[in-house]
Design an enzyme around this catalytic site. Sequence first.
Site, PDB file in Angstrom:
ATOM      1  N   GLY A  65      27.360  42.543  28.478  1.00 51.04           N
ATOM      2  CA  GLY A  65      27.786  43.672  28.776  1.00 51.04           C
ATOM      3  C   GLY A  65      27.404  44.088  30.256  1.00 51.04           C
ATOM      4  O   GLY A  65      27.242  45.612  30.440  1.00 51.04           O
ATOM      5  N   ASN A  99      29.831  45.073  31.922  1.00 47.05           N
ATOM      6  CA  ASN A  99      30.984  45.892  32.150  1.00 47.05           C
ATOM      7  C   ASN A  99      30.699  47.795  31.293  1.00 47.05           C
ATOM      8  O   ASN A  99      30.827  48.354  31.310  1.00 47.05           O
ATOM      9  CB  ASN A  99      32.311  45.406  31.544  1.00 47.05           C
ATOM     10  CG  ASN A  99      33.250  44.999  32.531  1.00 47.05           C
ATOM     11  OD1 ASN A  99      33.092  45.944  33.919  1.00 47.05           O
ATOM     12  ND2 ASN A  99      34.113  43.837  32.656  1.00 47.05           N
ATOM     13  N   HIS A 115      41.443  42.343  31.366  1.00 45.34           N
ATOM     14  CA  HIS A 115      41.737  41.436  30.503  1.00 45.34           C
ATOM     15  C   HIS A 115      41.310  40.773  32.464  1.00 45.34           C
ATOM     16  O   HIS A 115      42.259  41.023  33.518  1.00 45.34           O
ATOM     17  CB  HIS A 115      42.578  40.825  30.791  1.00 45.34           C
ATOM     18  CG  HIS A 115      43.183  38.873  30.176  1.00 45.34           C
ATOM     19  ND1 HIS A 115      42.381  38.426  29.571  1.00 45.34           N
ATOM     20  CD2 HIS A 115      43.520  38.168  31.580  1.00 45.34           C
ATOM     21  CE1 HIS A 115      42.754  37.307  29.582  1.00 45.34           C
ATOM     22  NE2 HIS A 115      43.461  36.903  30.887  1.00 45.34           N
TER      23      HIS A 115
END
Length: 189
Positions: A12, A14, A104
Amino acid sequence: MKNIVLFASGSGSNVENIVRYFQDNSKINISAVLSNKKDAKVLDRCNNLKINALYFNRNAFYATECVLDILKTFNPDLIVLAGFLWKIPENLIAAFPDKIVNIHPALLPKYGGKGMYGNNVHEAVRANNETETGITIHYVNENYDEGAVIRQVKTSVSADDTPESIARKVHELEYEYFPKVIAQLLEVE
């Protein structure tokens, strides 16, 4: 006010970065974080950040409307995949067209698809002697990593870089650019 729902499967980092980026923005509400792993570190982070967090299992995600019904209650303006590893089912894509985005850790279309996440990507970049890598922020469609690109940001890869040093460079780009792109998509900056 714009509502964001985040999905995450792992630590977590990000998610925390996005929450902190918007914490003083009165135009953004982080409605909830949803995770497919009941022991994911992101759930602890959400508790510390005082953000609603929910766990769901595979059946709730793929075999029922449970997760869709939960999402509808939050009325999200944007659904953000921040380290979420499951393929998004078609019922969610249909219910929220052009409202689901992913980040990504490579320059798509290179190093995308099933199984290409985290260190798998960075090891492939190193093994193929790439001279650059980066991030791709894109819309989510029915295929892994094939949705329309919103933004790509590059970083160089030197012969001395290891998968770990590549990961650090990519994380820096994620932390800097992902919240900014979310803000731009929601037109709040």
